[in-house]
Design a protein around this motif. Structure first.
Motif, PDB file in Angstrom:
ATOM      1  N   ASN A 494       1.048  -1.306   0.016  1.00  0.00           N
ATOM      2  CA  ASN A 494      -0.068  -0.083   0.049  1.00  0.00           C
ATOM      3  C   ASN A 494       0.860   1.420  -0.021  1.00  0.00           C
ATOM      4  O   ASN A 494       0.494   2.271   0.733  1.00  0.00           O
ATOM      5  N   ASN A 564      -1.927  -9.902   3.607  1.00  0.00           N
ATOM      6  CA  ASN A 564      -2.475  -8.801   3.287  1.00  0.00           C
ATOM      7  C   ASN A 564      -2.554  -8.573   1.926  1.00  0.00           C
ATOM      8  O   ASN A 564      -2.761  -7.651   1.383  1.00  0.00           O
ATOM      9  N   THR A 565      -2.152  -9.808   1.174  1.00  0.00           N
ATOM     10  CA  THR A 565      -2.185  -9.418  -0.578  1.00  0.00           C
ATOM     11  C   THR A 565      -3.207 -10.623  -0.952  1.00  0.00           C
ATOM     12  O   THR A 565      -3.491 -11.721  -0.066  1.00  0.00           O
ATOM     13  N   ALA A 566      -3.818 -10.540  -2.036  1.00  0.00           N
ATOM     14  CA  ALA A 566      -4.649 -11.517  -2.672  1.00  0.00           C
ATOM     15  C   ALA A 566      -3.905 -12.693  -3.118  1.00  0.00           C
ATOM     16  O   ALA A 566      -2.690 -12.597  -3.371  1.00  0.00           O
ATOM     17  N   PRO A 567      -4.573 -13.840  -3.148  1.00  0.00           N
ATOM     18  CA  PRO A 567      -3.774 -15.006  -3.624  1.00  0.00           C
ATOM     19  C   PRO A 567      -3.144 -14.966  -5.037  1.00  0.00           C
ATOM     20  O   PRO A 567      -3.928 -14.218  -5.984  1.00  0.00           O
ATOM     21  N   THR A 569      -0.649 -13.069  -5.473  1.00  0.00           N
ATOM     22  CA  THR A 569       0.045 -11.882  -5.918  1.00  0.00           C
ATOM     23  C   THR A 569       1.470 -12.248  -5.408  1.00  0.00           C
ATOM     24  O   THR A 569       1.905 -13.080  -4.724  1.00  0.00           O
ATOM     25  N   GLU A 594       1.795 -21.965  -0.799  1.00  0.00           N
ATOM     26  CA  GLU A 594       0.844 -20.827  -1.149  1.00  0.00           C
ATOM     27  C   GLU A 594       0.666 -20.420  -2.508  1.00  0.00           C
ATOM     28  O   GLU A 594      -0.122 -19.689  -2.818  1.00  0.00           O
ATOM     29  N   ARG A 596       2.639 -19.321  -4.640  1.00  0.00           N
ATOM     30  CA  ARG A 596       3.115 -17.981  -4.928  1.00  0.00           C
ATOM     31  C   ARG A 596       4.479 -17.596  -5.467  1.00  0.00           C
ATOM     32  O   ARG A 596       5.182 -18.744  -5.320  1.00  0.00           O
TER      33      ARG A 596
END
Length: 620
Positions: A494, A564-567, A569, A594, A596
């Motif tokens: 952010n 804190n982030t979408a899957p 990302t 994950e 990711r």
């Protein structure tokens, strides 16, 4: 009669040299110009003075100056201070600084302008010691430097990184009443930042009644090059809010800060700012933008920008070669080097440092040896310490420890601690304690206060459970005042950058972060994860060692990113130290669990973790 120069009003230009004639007998009425001229013509000595002074005023060539100087000696006027002042000033104007200094040394009482221009010229030519020696001599002669001298004295302090002398000059300029001059204060800010004292630089800056682009740029550059990355970005915003238009140096500084922080989103904003302000056509700025993307883990974007950059110079080519090297793509780095040669761009020793480093990161031993010889034979480049360091690292990583040691011993230049340190790191990889102990002795002779080398030796002992030796190294560190650098990891989220230390619980979401790590620990064990407790340096129970490992800073940062982030990302982490072997294994599993892409940039290279595999091939 006596001839006087105008002193401070005399400029560096020959045409601005002026001579003033005054009458010694102040009791007589001042005569007219015509009467004065008649008296000069009737007095042979005065006539010679007038003739020489007129010649010096019209001096337009070095040849004329030499002839005039010879005439002065022929007439026996070489000891006249005023004529000698002019001669020395003219020598400076013709860039004959050494000759000007010789004339200066024989002047009984040089004018203040001559002191100033000599101090200035020495500083401008990078001869900082000579500049400061003149300043010291000036003060010893009880002469007061003025606002024309202090900026160059401070520049010399900055050039030598002599903070102690810089502070003394600061005190002196205040005593001389120069503390309100804009150029003096701007130079003072620059001196403090170049000497690494950003706090005092900010104090001086905040007291400035008028702040020009020099002073703003000095602060931003000082913050960036001294590791105050977040402060660099904040100060840049403050500068823009103050209505000051950024220049090339300030833009390069904020891009460097984004690179150091791994702040991709911030970097993207500054990239758009570069385009809006027209700096994208500047090759150095374009290279900095490209380098920023590469250091934030976006190698594809970096290469796209590289392809779009016109007029690529050796700096630009070297940067893209280095980018592929640290990302473990050594073959691609070598291909780019070949493209550079074909494009007609001549490499320098930095380019070869990038190539050799790329070979080291990818285990390309024969290619590395080939290019090390290439730089000497085909390009006539004498290897520097960085080149030798890369070769030692390459040989060491490949397990050729004896050859690496032999290379160091036969170097034509004195090896520094970093070169021995590269070999010490290889000793850890290949479990060679005998060589490690011998190398450590050499390192501690050169750099006894570097905590990193003590920690590396301690790690080697710990891996063999030699706890007494571990304790001995730790006591040695404490005795020498070599404090261990605290590890930390950064993650951007952010439009802000968050920092985590080992076992850090200061973040407001700390409970969620640790809960996520516990869930990951269970999932990892189901996949066969076994903690590598050798990386914990204390003789404690295995369970405590496992807990200590799992709360390393990079794992905390990754857990923060996961919650804190979408899957799907991508998670990007920047770590200030080398990632440990256990964290490397753990993150491979986390990327698989994950699903990711996790990119970790440590102090040496990038690791791209995906589907349980790392881009480094476990070779780092």
């Amino acid at each position: 009669m006596r001839l006087w120069p105008h002193g401070q009003s005399v400029s560096n230009s020959c045409s601005d040299l002026r001579i003033r004639v005054t009458v010694e007998d102040r009791s007589q009425p001042v005569s007219s110009g015509r009467e004065t001229l008649a008296r000069i013509q009737s007095n042979p000595i005065s006539h010679i003075f007038f003739s020489i002074s007129s010649t010096l005023q019209r001096c337009r060539s070095f040849d004329t100056l030499k002839k005039s100087h010879a005439k002065i000696f022929a007439c026996g006027l070489q000891n006249d201070n005023n004529i000698s002042d002019q001669i020395a000033i003219l020598y400076v104007s013709f860039k004959k600084l050494d000759t000007a200094r010789l004339v200066f040394e024989y002047i009984t009482n040089p004018c203040s302008y001559l002191w100033n221009i000599l101090i200035r010229e020495y500083a401008s030519q990078g001869k900082f010691c000579q500049s400061l020696a003149l300043y010291t001599k000036m003060t010893q002669n009880r002469l007061r430097p003025d606002k024309f001298a202090f900026p160059f004295v401070l520049k010399s302090c900055a050039g030598l990184s002599d903070l102690q002398l810089g502070k003394l000059v600061h005190q002196h300029l205040v005593c001389c009443g120069c503390h309100s001059d804009l150029f003096v204060i701007a130079a003072l800010v620059n001196m403090y930042t170049k000497c690494g004292n950003v706090e005092d630089a900010r104090l001086v800056f905040d007291k400035m009644s008028v702040r020009d682009l020099v002073s703003w740029t000095s602060m931003i550059s000082g913050y960036a090059h001294n590791g105050y990355n977040s402060e660099t970005l904040s100060f840049f915003d403050l500068m823009r809010d103050s209505g000051v238009k950024p220049n090339r140096v300030s833009i390069l500084s904020v891009l460097l800060a984004c690179s150091n922080l791994g702040a991709l989103r911030k970097g993207e904003w500054f990239h758009s700012f570069v385009i809006q302000t027209g700096f994208q056509s500047d090759v150095l700025v374009a290279t900095a933008v490209m380098d920023m993307y590469a250091k934030c883990g976006s190698l594809d974007l970096a290469h796209k920008l590289f392809d779009q950059t016109e007029g690529k110079d050796v700096v630009c080519w070297s940067a893209i070669i280095a980018s592929y090297g640290v990302n473990g793509q050594g073959r691609k780095a070598i291909d780019l080097f070949d493209d550079m040669i074909n494009a007609g761009v001549r490499p320098n020793y930095i380019t070869f440092t990038c190539v050799l480093s790329a070979c080291s990161h990818s285990g390309l031993l024969e290619e590395g040896k080939k290019h090390f010889e290439l730089m000497k034979k085909d390009f006539g480049i004498v290897p520097k310490l960085n080149n030798y360091s890369c070769m030692v690292d390459l040989l060491g990583r490949a397990g050729q420890l004896s050859e690496a040691e032999k290379l160091i011993e036969n170097m034509p230049i004195e090896p520094d601690a970093s070169i021995w340190g590269s070999l010490l790191g290889a000793c850890q990889i290949y479990d060679n304690l005998d060589l490690a102990e011998r190398i450590a002795d050499r390192i501690f002779q050169v750099d006894p206060f570097n905590a990193g080398y003590h920690v590396l030796l301690s790690n080697i002992y710990a891996a063999k459970s030699r706890w007494k030796e571990v304790e001995k190294v730790r006591l040695m560190m404490a005795k020498r005042g070599a404090n261990k650098i605290q590890g930390f990891s950064l993650i951007e989220f952010n439009n802000a950058v968050y920092k985590f230390g080992v076992g850090d619980r200061s973040h407001p979401e700390s409970n969620k972060i640790y809960a996520a790590l516990e869930e990951l620990a269970a999932a990892m064990k189901r996949l066969g994860y076994i903690p590598m407790t050798d990386f914990v340096l204390h003789d404690i129970e295995e369970e405590a060692k496992e807990e200590a490992l799992f709360f390393h800073s990079e794992r905390l940062a990754i857990a923060f990113g996961l919650i804190n982030t979408a899957p799907g990302t991508t998670i990007r982490i920047t770590k200030n130290l080398r990632i440990c072997g256990d964290c490397h294994n753990a993150i491979k599993l986390i990327s698989k669990i994950e699903n990711r892409l996790i990119i970790v940039r440590d102090m040496h290279r990038f690791h791209h973790f995906k589907d349980g595999v790392c881009s480094c091939g476990d070779y780092w």
